[in-house]
Design an enzyme around this catalytic site. Structure first.
Site, PDB file in Angstrom:
ATOM      1  N   GLU A   1       0.950  -1.443  -0.662  1.00 24.43           N
ATOM      2  CA  GLU A   1       0.188  -0.112   0.394  1.00 24.43           C
ATOM      3  C   GLU A   1       0.906   1.112  -0.077  1.00 24.43           C
ATOM      4  O   GLU A   1       1.369   1.113   0.713  1.00 24.43           O
ATOM      5  CB  GLU A   1      -0.958  -0.083   1.081  1.00 24.43           C
ATOM      6  CG  GLU A   1      -1.546  -1.086   0.950  1.00 24.43           C
ATOM      7  CD  GLU A   1      -2.875  -1.014   0.413  1.00 24.43           C
ATOM      8  OE1 GLU A   1      -2.843  -0.641  -0.617  1.00 24.43           O
ATOM      9  OE2 GLU A   1      -3.453  -2.058   0.115  1.00 24.43           O
TER      10      GLU A   1
ATOM     11  N   CYS B   1      -7.590  -1.215   8.061  1.00 24.68           N
ATOM     12  CA  CYS B   1      -6.507  -1.679   7.360  1.00 24.68           C
ATOM     13  C   CYS B   1      -6.167  -0.309   7.084  1.00 24.68           C
ATOM     14  O   CYS B   1      -4.775   0.390   7.384  1.00 24.68           O
ATOM     15  CB  CYS B   1      -6.065  -2.203   5.909  1.00 24.68           C
ATOM     16  SG  CYS B   1      -6.705  -3.762   6.963  1.00 24.68           S
TER      17      CYS B   1
ATOM     18  N   HIS C   1      -1.176  -5.379   1.911  1.00 23.17           N
ATOM     19  CA  HIS C   1      -2.478  -6.522   2.063  1.00 23.17           C
ATOM     20  C   HIS C   1      -1.983  -8.311   1.223  1.00 23.17           C
ATOM     21  O   HIS C   1      -0.651  -7.702   0.343  1.00 23.17           O
ATOM     22  CB  HIS C   1      -3.595  -5.973   1.009  1.00 23.17           C
ATOM     23  CG  HIS C   1      -4.531  -4.966   1.830  1.00 23.17           C
ATOM     24  ND1 HIS C   1      -4.981  -3.603   1.856  1.00 23.17           N
ATOM     25  CD2 HIS C   1      -5.449  -5.820   3.353  1.00 23.17           C
ATOM     26  CE1 HIS C   1      -5.774  -3.459   3.006  1.00 23.17           C
ATOM     27  NE2 HIS C   1      -5.999  -4.268   3.565  1.00 23.17           N
TER      28      HIS C   1
HETATM   29  N1  PCA Z   1      -8.659  -6.627   6.736  1.00 24.77           N
HETATM   30  C1  PCA Z   1      -9.552  -5.500   6.807  1.00 24.77           C
HETATM   31  C2  PCA Z   1      -9.835  -5.752   8.191  1.00 24.77           C
HETATM   32  C3  PCA Z   1      -8.745  -6.403   8.528  1.00 24.77           C
HETATM   33  C4  PCA Z   1      -8.184  -7.367   7.725  1.00 24.77           C
HETATM   34  O1  PCA Z   1      -7.173  -7.728   7.738  1.00 24.77           O
HETATM   35  C5  PCA Z   1      -9.121  -4.446   5.522  1.00 24.77           C
HETATM   36  O2  PCA Z   1      -8.957  -4.913   4.570  1.00 24.77           O
HETATM   37  O3  PCA Z   1      -9.738  -3.304   5.824  1.00 24.77           O
END
Ligand code: PCA
Length: 200
Positions: free
Chosen positions: A79, A142, A166
């Site tokens: 990200e 996140c 992610h």
């Molecule tokens: N993914 C979610 C919140 C917790 C996670 O592992 C997200 O992408 O916001």
């Protein structure tokens, strides 16, 4: 080099979260030259961000790298930015859905992450793991944790650098859906490569 590595608890009806499995696995044999601390973050609009900030304050890492699951992504997503918006498309683990609210009232619209995203991308690719840069961490927990950490570092003028990756769903989470997935082993290889990149 002190690195805080975080993963999230399961959410959205799943009983696993690959981000937490990666963190726990890497903690059993951290890369050399890294003093690693790990934390599990609740998927909760209050305690998720606060747990991350408390871990940063108590450990004072050089780098905090947060991991989270993003079902539907087909590669590790490094990200680049966090935005000042909560707009949950599902409830957090307290059952709360937040719509169209700022994370920090009157905070900046966005923060760029403070880790070298291109170097991380190259390092993950060199480990033969699919990865891309991403310009949206979403509008759920996140993104919120990333924004809160970057804001905390900015307002307290800390030296800590903050990044977020992610990860896709695990194969076993999407057996009945036409959704991409990645094996845990491949994700671990990619995140280890990212950590080694951050340490050097
Ligand atoms: N993914 C979610 C919140 C917790 C996670 O592992 C997200 O992408 O916001």
């Amino acid at each position: 080099m002190k690195i805080l590595l975080t993963g999230f608890e399961p959410f959205g009806g799943s009983n696993v979260n690959p981000s937490l499995q990666i963190v726990r696995s890497i903690a059993t044999s951290p890369p050399m030259d890294i003093e690693l601390q790990i934390a599990m973050l609740p998927v909760d609009r209050i305690t998720g961000p606060s747990t991350a900030v408390v871990a940063v304050e108590s450990f004072r890492p050089d780098v905090v790298l947060c991991l989270g699951q993003a079902t539907g992504r087909d590669a590790l997503s490094i990200e680049r930015v966090a935005i000042n918006l909560m707009d949950y498309s599902l409830a957090d683990n307290a059952g709360v859905v937040v719509t169209d609210e700022p994370i920090i009232l009157n905070g900046p619209a966005a923060y760029f992450v403070s880790v070298p995203v291109r170097n991380l991308l190259s390092a993950v690719h060199a480990a033969h793991v699919p990865a891309r840069l991403s310009t949206t961490a979403g509008t759920f927990l996140c993104n919120q944790v990333l924004y809160v950490l970057l804001h905390h570092v900015a307002v307290n003028t800390l030296q800590t650098r903050v990044g977020f990756i992610h990860v896709p769903a695990l194969p076993e989470q999407v057996v009945e859906q036409t959704v991409p997935s990645m094996s845990l082993e491949t994700m671990i290889t990619g995140v280890r490569a990212a950590l080694e990149c951050l340490a050097h």
